[in-house]
Design a protein around this motif. Structure first.
Motif, PDB file in Angstrom:
ATOM      1  N   ALA A  82      18.856  13.445  -5.446  1.00 43.51           N
ATOM      2  CA  ALA A  82      17.965  13.691  -5.013  1.00 43.51           C
ATOM      3  C   ALA A  82      16.451  13.760  -4.931  1.00 43.51           C
ATOM      4  O   ALA A  82      15.604  14.210  -4.432  1.00 43.51           O
ATOM      5  CB  ALA A  82      18.033  14.974  -5.842  1.00 43.51           C
ATOM      6  N   ASP A  83      15.712  12.529  -5.931  1.00 42.26           N
ATOM      7  CA  ASP A  83      15.235  11.957  -6.146  1.00 42.26           C
ATOM      8  C   ASP A  83      14.322  11.113  -4.734  1.00 42.26           C
ATOM      9  O   ASP A  83      13.165  11.240  -4.985  1.00 42.26           O
ATOM     10  CB  ASP A  83      15.306  11.073  -7.546  1.00 42.26           C
ATOM     11  N   LEU A  84      15.186  10.973  -3.984  1.00 42.00           N
ATOM     12  CA  LEU A  84      14.453  10.137  -2.915  1.00 42.00           C
ATOM     13  C   LEU A  84      14.461  11.305  -1.518  1.00 42.00           C
ATOM     14  O   LEU A  84      14.077  10.947  -0.794  1.00 42.00           O
ATOM     15  CB  LEU A  84      15.785   9.223  -2.368  1.00 42.00           C
ATOM     16  N   ILE A  85      15.112  12.596  -1.547  1.00 43.82           N
ATOM     17  CA  ILE A  85      14.840  13.182  -0.306  1.00 43.82           C
ATOM     18  C   ILE A  85      13.809  14.095  -0.790  1.00 43.82           C
ATOM     19  O   ILE A  85      13.029  14.613  -1.321  1.00 43.82           O
ATOM     20  CB  ILE A  85      16.135  14.658  -0.868  1.00 43.82           C
ATOM     21  N   ASP A  86      13.219  14.128   0.843  1.00 43.21           N
ATOM     22  CA  ASP A  86      11.807  14.603   1.158  1.00 43.21           C
ATOM     23  C   ASP A  86      10.896  13.528   0.987  1.00 43.21           C
ATOM     24  O   ASP A  86       9.632  13.962   0.033  1.00 43.21           O
ATOM     25  CB  ASP A  86      11.749  16.021   0.427  1.00 43.21           C
ATOM     26  N   ARG A  87      11.153  12.330   1.296  1.00 38.14           N
ATOM     27  CA  ARG A  87      10.389  11.341   0.520  1.00 38.14           C
ATOM     28  C   ARG A  87      10.610  10.045   1.185  1.00 38.14           C
ATOM     29  O   ARG A  87      10.885   9.984   1.385  1.00 38.14           O
ATOM     30  CB  ARG A  87       9.620  11.048  -0.836  1.00 38.14           C
ATOM     31  N   GLU A  88       9.307   9.106   1.395  1.00 46.43           N
ATOM     32  CA  GLU A  88       9.617   8.206   1.900  1.00 46.43           C
ATOM     33  C   GLU A  88      10.221   7.267   0.879  1.00 46.43           C
ATOM     34  O   GLU A  88       9.056   7.184  -0.335  1.00 46.43           O
ATOM     35  CB  GLU A  88       7.661   7.476   2.802  1.00 46.43           C
ATOM     36  N   PRO A  89      10.525   6.065   1.426  1.00 50.39           N
ATOM     37  CA  PRO A  89      10.956   5.029   0.331  1.00 50.39           C
ATOM     38  C   PRO A  89       9.938   4.580   0.246  1.00 50.39           C
ATOM     39  O   PRO A  89       8.372   4.271   0.888  1.00 50.39           O
ATOM     40  CB  PRO A  89      11.724   3.760   1.177  1.00 50.39           C
ATOM     41  N   GLU A  90       9.784   3.785  -1.316  1.00 51.21           N
ATOM     42  CA  GLU A  90       8.645   3.145  -1.604  1.00 51.21           C
ATOM     43  C   GLU A  90       9.631   1.733  -2.535  1.00 51.21           C
ATOM     44  O   GLU A  90      10.160   1.724  -3.159  1.00 51.21           O
ATOM     45  CB  GLU A  90       7.676   3.789  -3.123  1.00 51.21           C
ATOM     46  N   LEU A  91       8.402   0.265  -1.834  1.00 57.21           N
ATOM     47  CA  LEU A  91       8.445  -0.754  -2.771  1.00 57.21           C
ATOM     48  C   LEU A  91       8.000  -0.687  -4.574  1.00 57.21           C
ATOM     49  O   LEU A  91       7.485   0.479  -4.502  1.00 57.21           O
ATOM     50  CB  LEU A  91       7.752  -1.576  -2.275  1.00 57.21           C
ATOM     51  N   PRO A  92       8.849  -1.795  -4.892  1.00 59.33           N
ATOM     52  CA  PRO A  92       8.567  -1.763  -7.107  1.00 59.33           C
ATOM     53  C   PRO A  92       6.879  -1.661  -6.511  1.00 59.33           C
ATOM     54  O   PRO A  92       6.894  -2.981  -5.476  1.00 59.33           O
ATOM     55  CB  PRO A  92       9.413  -1.861  -6.570  1.00 59.33           C
ATOM     56  N   ASP A  93       6.213  -1.977  -7.442  1.00 60.27           N
ATOM     57  CA  ASP A  93       4.676  -1.982  -7.520  1.00 60.27           C
ATOM     58  C   ASP A  93       4.778  -3.985  -7.402  1.00 60.27           C
ATOM     59  O   ASP A  93       4.151  -4.921  -6.773  1.00 60.27           O
ATOM     60  CB  ASP A  93       3.781  -2.359  -8.907  1.00 60.27           C
ATOM     61  N   HIS A  94       5.713  -4.378  -8.225  1.00 62.34           N
ATOM     62  CA  HIS A  94       6.290  -6.388  -8.128  1.00 62.34           C
ATOM     63  C   HIS A  94       6.494  -6.984  -6.961  1.00 62.34           C
ATOM     64  O   HIS A  94       5.972  -7.785  -6.665  1.00 62.34           O
ATOM     65  CB  HIS A  94       7.111  -6.660  -9.168  1.00 62.34           C
ATOM     66  N   LEU A  95       7.271  -6.005  -5.687  1.00 59.20           N
ATOM     67  CA  LEU A  95       6.996  -6.238  -4.759  1.00 59.20           C
ATOM     68  C   LEU A  95       5.948  -5.177  -3.524  1.00 59.20           C
ATOM     69  O   LEU A  95       6.002  -6.280  -2.334  1.00 59.20           O
ATOM     70  CB  LEU A  95       8.183  -5.352  -3.647  1.00 59.20           C
ATOM     71  N   ARG A  96       4.949  -4.879  -3.922  1.00 61.71           N
ATOM     72  CA  ARG A  96       3.706  -4.710  -3.285  1.00 61.71           C
ATOM     73  C   ARG A  96       3.128  -5.572  -2.802  1.00 61.71           C
ATOM     74  O   ARG A  96       2.704  -5.971  -3.213  1.00 61.71           O
ATOM     75  CB  ARG A  96       3.213  -3.148  -3.138  1.00 61.71           C
ATOM     76  N   THR A  97       2.079  -6.258  -1.116  1.00 63.97           N
ATOM     77  CA  THR A  97       1.646  -6.785  -0.868  1.00 63.97           C
ATOM     78  C   THR A  97       0.064  -6.169  -0.592  1.00 63.97           C
ATOM     79  O   THR A  97       0.505  -4.700   0.115  1.00 63.97           O
ATOM     80  CB  THR A  97       1.724  -7.361  -0.079  1.00 63.97           C
ATOM     81  N   GLU A  98      -1.098  -6.592  -1.200  1.00 55.89           N
ATOM     82  CA  GLU A  98      -2.353  -5.493  -0.437  1.00 55.89           C
ATOM     83  C   GLU A  98      -2.280  -5.901   0.778  1.00 55.89           C
ATOM     84  O   GLU A  98      -2.249  -6.725   1.264  1.00 55.89           O
ATOM     85  CB  GLU A  98      -3.356  -5.677  -1.747  1.00 55.89           C
ATOM     86  N   ARG A  99      -2.988  -4.317   1.051  1.00 58.35           N
ATOM     87  CA  ARG A  99      -3.217  -4.059   3.020  1.00 58.35           C
ATOM     88  C   ARG A  99      -4.975  -4.272   2.777  1.00 58.35           C
ATOM     89  O   ARG A  99      -5.410  -3.923   2.052  1.00 58.35           O
ATOM     90  CB  ARG A  99      -2.681  -2.774   3.533  1.00 58.35           C
ATOM     91  N   HIS A 100      -5.694  -5.316   4.049  1.00 57.79           N
ATOM     92  CA  HIS A 100      -7.064  -5.654   4.019  1.00 57.79           C
ATOM     93  C   HIS A 100      -7.297  -4.852   5.041  1.00 57.79           C
ATOM     94  O   HIS A 100      -6.753  -4.522   6.123  1.00 57.79           O
ATOM     95  CB  HIS A 100      -7.612  -5.716   2.726  1.00 57.79           C
TER      96      HIS A 100
END
Length: 100
Positions: A82-100
């Protein structure tokens, strides 16, 4: 494949804790998480507590594991994610890269 299981501490001697999950008890090392108290929830991999869990996160992990079993058995499983329904998947903070 190793799967971490949320378990509840039912006793501790400082270096290890007796933990329980669904009527299964297991003595686990607490070297990676330090002192634990009765009632604490921990994520256990191969008989070692690797981190503490809050009750909501422990429930979500249990739901996800139950959902995998239900999917493999051809039973309804969507309600367990239920916590994943109606939202896009998100990476954990430590796997996210900054986009410029």
């Amino acid at each position: 494949m190793c799967v971490g299981l949320p378990m509840t501490v039912i006793s501790s001697d400082g270096a290890t804790a007796l933990c329980e999950r669904r009527a299964e008890q297991r003595r686990v090392s607490t070297a990676l998480v330090g002192e634990v108290a009765v009632g604490d929830q921990v994520l256990v991999f191969i008989d070692s507590a690797v981190r503490r869990l809050d009750p909501e996160e422990a429930r979500q992990i249990d739901d996800a594991l139950d959902g995998l079993v239900a999917a493999m058995e051809g039973r309804p499983f969507e309600h367990l994610f239920a916590d994943l329904i109606d939202r896009e998947p998100e990476l954990p903070d430590h796997l996210r890269t900054e986009r410029h």
